[in-house]
Design a protein around this motif. Structure first.
Motif, PDB file in Angstrom:
ATOM      1  N   ALA A  73       0.859  -1.176   0.000  1.00 44.27           N
ATOM      2  CA  ALA A  73       0.000   0.000   0.000  1.00 44.27           C
ATOM      3  C   ALA A  73       0.898   1.230   0.000  1.00 44.27           C
ATOM      4  CB  ALA A  73      -0.903  -0.002   1.232  1.00 44.27           C
ATOM      5  N   ARG A  74       0.482   2.252  -0.713  1.00 39.84           N
ATOM      6  CA  ARG A  74       1.298   3.472  -0.818  1.00 39.84           C
ATOM      7  C   ARG A  74       1.636   4.028   0.563  1.00 39.84           C
ATOM      8  NH1 ARG A  74      -1.399   7.278  -4.709  1.00 39.84           N
ATOM      9  NH2 ARG A  74      -0.682   5.685  -6.121  1.00 39.84           N
ATOM     10  N   ALA A  75       0.688   4.010   1.480  1.00 37.29           N
ATOM     11  CA  ALA A  75       0.937   4.534   2.834  1.00 37.29           C
ATOM     12  C   ALA A  75       1.992   3.701   3.560  1.00 37.29           C
ATOM     13  CB  ALA A  75      -0.359   4.563   3.624  1.00 37.29           C
ATOM     14  N   ASP A  76       1.955   2.384   3.385  1.00 33.38           N
ATOM     15  CA  ASP A  76       2.960   1.525   4.020  1.00 33.38           C
ATOM     16  C   ASP A  76       4.348   1.778   3.436  1.00 33.38           C
ATOM     17  OD1 ASP A  76       0.988   0.389   5.590  1.00 33.38           O
ATOM     18  OD2 ASP A  76       0.742  -1.371   4.294  1.00 33.38           O
ATOM     19  N   LEU A  77       4.411   1.956   2.112  1.00 30.97           N
ATOM     20  CA  LEU A  77       5.695   2.258   1.475  1.00 30.97           C
ATOM     21  C   LEU A  77       6.235   3.605   1.959  1.00 30.97           C
ATOM     22  CD1 LEU A  77       7.942   1.651  -0.536  1.00 30.97           C
ATOM     23  CD2 LEU A  77       6.478   2.635  -2.333  1.00 30.97           C
ATOM     24  N   ALA A  78       5.368   4.602   2.035  1.00 27.25           N
ATOM     25  CA  ALA A  78       5.793   5.919   2.526  1.00 27.25           C
ATOM     26  C   ALA A  78       6.305   5.821   3.958  1.00 27.25           C
ATOM     27  CB  ALA A  78       4.645   6.915   2.426  1.00 27.25           C
ATOM     28  N   ASP A  79       5.619   5.046   4.806  1.00 24.80           N
ATOM     29  CA  ASP A  79       6.070   4.866   6.191  1.00 24.80           C
ATOM     30  C   ASP A  79       7.441   4.190   6.241  1.00 24.80           C
ATOM     31  OD1 ASP A  79       3.728   6.014   7.101  1.00 24.80           O
ATOM     32  OD2 ASP A  79       2.797   4.102   7.673  1.00 24.80           O
ATOM     33  N   ALA A  80       7.637   3.160   5.424  1.00 25.81           N
ATOM     34  CA  ALA A  80       8.920   2.449   5.407  1.00 25.81           C
ATOM     35  C   ALA A  80      10.043   3.375   4.934  1.00 25.81           C
ATOM     36  CB  ALA A  80       8.834   1.215   4.515  1.00 25.81           C
ATOM     37  N   LEU A  81       9.785   4.171   3.906  1.00 25.60           N
ATOM     38  CA  LEU A  81      10.797   5.110   3.427  1.00 25.60           C
ATOM     39  C   LEU A  81      11.101   6.173   4.480  1.00 25.60           C
ATOM     40  CD1 LEU A  81       9.623   5.561  -0.263  1.00 25.60           C
ATOM     41  CD2 LEU A  81      11.687   4.377   0.527  1.00 25.60           C
ATOM     42  N   ALA A  82      10.067   6.678   5.153  1.00 28.30           N
ATOM     43  CA  ALA A  82      10.279   7.694   6.190  1.00 28.30           C
ATOM     44  C   ALA A  82      11.118   7.131   7.335  1.00 28.30           C
ATOM     45  CB  ALA A  82       8.941   8.208   6.708  1.00 28.30           C
ATOM     46  N   GLU A  83      10.863   5.883   7.714  1.00 24.78           N
ATOM     47  CA  GLU A  83      11.663   5.248   8.772  1.00 24.78           C
ATOM     48  C   GLU A  83      13.116   5.094   8.341  1.00 24.78           C
ATOM     49  OE1 GLU A  83      10.113   1.570  10.338  1.00 24.78           O
ATOM     50  OE2 GLU A  83       8.080   2.394  10.415  1.00 24.78           O
ATOM     51  N   ALA A  84      13.337   4.675   7.100  1.00 25.69           N
ATOM     52  CA  ALA A  84      14.701   4.490   6.602  1.00 25.69           C
ATOM     53  C   ALA A  84      15.440   5.820   6.547  1.00 25.69           C
ATOM     54  CB  ALA A  84      14.681   3.832   5.225  1.00 25.69           C
ATOM     55  N   VAL A  85      14.762   6.872   6.117  1.00 27.97           N
ATOM     56  CA  VAL A  85      15.378   8.195   6.049  1.00 27.97           C
ATOM     57  C   VAL A  85      15.685   8.712   7.447  1.00 27.97           C
ATOM     58  CG1 VAL A  85      14.886  10.604   5.476  1.00 27.97           C
ATOM     59  CG2 VAL A  85      14.455   8.813   3.797  1.00 27.97           C
ATOM     60  N   ALA A  86      14.760   8.523   8.394  1.00 30.70           N
ATOM     61  CA  ALA A  86      14.965   8.995   9.767  1.00 30.70           C
ATOM     62  C   ALA A  86      16.185   8.341  10.411  1.00 30.70           C
ATOM     63  CB  ALA A  86      13.711   8.739  10.602  1.00 30.70           C
ATOM     64  N   ALA A  87      16.507   7.137   9.983  1.00 31.86           N
ATOM     65  CA  ALA A  87      17.657   6.422  10.542  1.00 31.86           C
ATOM     66  C   ALA A  87      18.987   6.893   9.938  1.00 31.86           C
ATOM     67  CB  ALA A  87      17.489   4.918  10.310  1.00 31.86           C
ATOM     68  N   ARG A  88      18.932   7.782   8.958  1.00 33.25           N
ATOM     69  CA  ARG A  88      20.146   8.266   8.295  1.00 33.25           C
ATOM     70  C   ARG A  88      20.204   9.796   8.378  1.00 33.25           C
ATOM     71  NH1 ARG A  88      18.170   3.847   6.154  1.00 33.25           N
ATOM     72  NH2 ARG A  88      19.527   2.177   5.452  1.00 33.25           N
ATOM     73  N   PRO A  89      20.924  10.335   9.349  1.00 33.53           N
ATOM     74  CA  PRO A  89      20.951  11.792   9.526  1.00 33.53           C
ATOM     75  C   PRO A  89      21.549  12.545   8.339  1.00 33.53           C
ATOM     76  CG  PRO A  89      22.121  10.662  11.316  1.00 33.53           C
ATOM     77  CD  PRO A  89      21.657   9.623  10.363  1.00 33.53           C
ATOM     78  N   SER A  90      22.260  11.861   7.468  1.00 30.05           N
ATOM     79  CA  SER A  90      22.851  12.543   6.315  1.00 30.05           C
ATOM     80  C   SER A  90      21.826  12.868   5.232  1.00 30.05           C
ATOM     81  CB  SER A  90      23.967  11.678   5.712  1.00 30.05           C
ATOM     82  OG  SER A  90      23.426  10.455   5.234  1.00 30.05           O
TER      83      SER A  90
END
Length: 164
Positions: free
Chosen positions: A20-37
């Motif tokens: 689901a688009r919302a699940d993909l967006a959540d997964a991407l947001a989590e991955a980005v949040a884990a990378r401060p760069s």
């Protein structure tokens, strides 16, 4: 018709997955949040990009972006710039709906005389159903066709004119 999605990994080097688009967006947001760069900027309309050493530059930012995600839809200003085209109407409508059709978690394709339906099984929410009929009939008009069993239980039909 059945497509053996299990062969996707051996054939294409990656498994066939639906999300689901919302699940993909959540997964991407989590991955980005884990990378401060990584910096994410929302609500930043970008109408043009130019290739520069180190990536892409927009008028909004002087430093080059090494990676840009363009996710502004079929009418994208950047699409017009990068590909010199604009979306065009196909004359077809995709009817989209949702259903709780069971725990199979299989993507299904149903073909029937001028129409086809794809059921994208979602683990975390109701299945996403897409129906395209070459005669532009409303899904209710197809309940007495071979597609009837496949669309039983589908609700919230919304028409989406198809542009390419």
């Amino acid at each position: 018709m059945r497509v053996d999605f299990a062969t996707m990994e051996s054939r294409f080097g990656a498994p066939y997955l639906t999300a689901a688009r919302a699940d993909l967006a959540d997964a991407l947001a989590e991955a980005v949040a884990a990378r401060p760069s990584i910096t994410v900027r929302y609500d930043c309309p970008v109408e043009s990009l130019e290739p520069v050493a180190g990536g892409w530059r927009s008028r909004l930012q002087q430093a080059p972006h090494p990676f840009v995600v363009i996710a502004d839809g079929v009418g994208s200003a950047l699409r017009r710039q990068l590909f010199a085209d604009a979306p065009r109407e196909t004359g077809h409508i995709a009817w989209r709906g949702t259903a709780a059709l069971g725990p199979s978690l299989q993507t299904e394709l149903v073909l029937s005389g001028g129409a086809h339906l794809v059921r994208y099984a979602m683990a975390s929410r109701r299945d996403n159903i897409v129906l395209i009929d070459s005669q532009r009939r409303h899904p209710d008009a197809l309940t007495r066709t071979a597609l009837g069993p496949a669309i039983a239980g589908v609700s919230d039909w919304v028409p989406w004119p198809i542009k390419v």
